[in-house]
Design an enzyme around this catalytic site. Structure first.
Site, mmCIF file in Angstrom:
data_model
loop_
_atom_site.group_PDB
_atom_site.id
_atom_site.type_symbol
_atom_site.label_atom_id
_atom_site.label_comp_id
_atom_site.label_asym_id
_atom_site.label_seq_id
_atom_site.Cartn_x
_atom_site.Cartn_y
_atom_site.Cartn_z
ATOM 1 N N ASP A 83 0.858 -1.170 0.000
ATOM 2 C CA ASP A 83 0.000 0.000 0.000
ATOM 3 C C ASP A 83 0.904 1.232 0.000
ATOM 4 O O ASP A 83 2.079 1.143 0.372
ATOM 5 C CB ASP A 83 -0.887 -0.025 1.249
ATOM 6 C CG ASP A 83 -1.782 1.191 1.362
ATOM 7 O OD1 ASP A 83 -2.408 1.557 0.357
ATOM 8 O OD2 ASP A 83 -1.829 1.778 2.454
ATOM 9 N N ASP A 101 -0.127 5.052 0.958
ATOM 10 C CA ASP A 101 -0.359 6.003 2.040
ATOM 11 C C ASP A 101 -0.539 5.270 3.366
ATOM 12 O O ASP A 101 -1.380 4.382 3.483
ATOM 13 C CB ASP A 101 -1.589 6.855 1.742
ATOM 14 C CG ASP A 101 -1.469 7.591 0.410
ATOM 15 O OD1 ASP A 101 -0.340 7.947 0.035
ATOM 16 O OD2 ASP A 101 -2.506 7.800 -0.238
#
Length: 183
Positions: free
Chosen positions: A8, A10
């Site tokens: 991922d 953020d």
């Protein structure tokens, strides 16, 4: 076929700021380049998979997402790390304007981004990992049939049984390293 670490963006690689809207908001989290180098040394491809519904909502456009990824890659390279590929979903199933207001197969926890990466990079998803800081990342790992690491210091969420909890990317990378060499 190769194994990958699906990361991922953020909250995992960079500080979570809500909807990132300026390059000045990019702050790489502590020990992330060191963790990326460790994972790369173990033989994994490093693939970023990120939902960017800010595009659908009109907060920023796709060229801005690509610019963020370019800046991230430059900063990682400066620190001796490298991401092999970036994939993002610009859609949202209920908000935004055409062509982005769709219920697509690429929005996590659906597996479209992983399948595309697997096809383009000859990845064996079953030997791969998903690492992220939200429940959709844990669900993505389960939906794709790979192992997952959820990044939180305190976790009271009901996670899939195959998902491990670690406080940050360095601890996640160290755990993966402790599991032995890729076969």
């Amino acid at each position: 076929m190769r194994a990958a670490i699906f990361l991922d963006r953020d909250g995992t690689l960079i500080r979570e700021v809500g909807y990132l809207s300026s390059l000045t908001q990019i702050e790489i989290l502590p020990d992330v380049p060191k963790a990326l180098k460790l994972l790369k040394s173990l033989g994994y491809l490093l693939i970023v998979v990120t939902n960017q519904s800010g595009v659908a909502r009109g907060f920023f456009d796709e060229p801005f997402v690509l610019q963020v990824h370019s800046v991230l890659q430059e900063r990682f390279i400066e620190q001796g790390a490298r991401i092999d590929a970036f994939y993002y979903c610009p859609h949202h199933p209920t908000e935004g304007k055409p062509p982005y207001d769709i219920d697509c197969d690429c929005r996590k926890p659906k597996t479209g981004m992983l399948k595309k990466a697997a096809s383009e990079h000859d990845i064996d998803i079953s030997r791969s990992w998903v690492i992220g800081d939200s429940l959709v990342d844990a669900q993505l790992a389960q939906n794709a049939g790979c192992k997952g690491i959820f990044l939180k210091v305190d976790c009271d969420l009901l996670l899939p049984p195959s998902c491990i909890v670690k406080p940050d990317l360095w601890e996640a990378a160290s755990y993966i390293a402790s599991q032995g060499a890729l076969r």
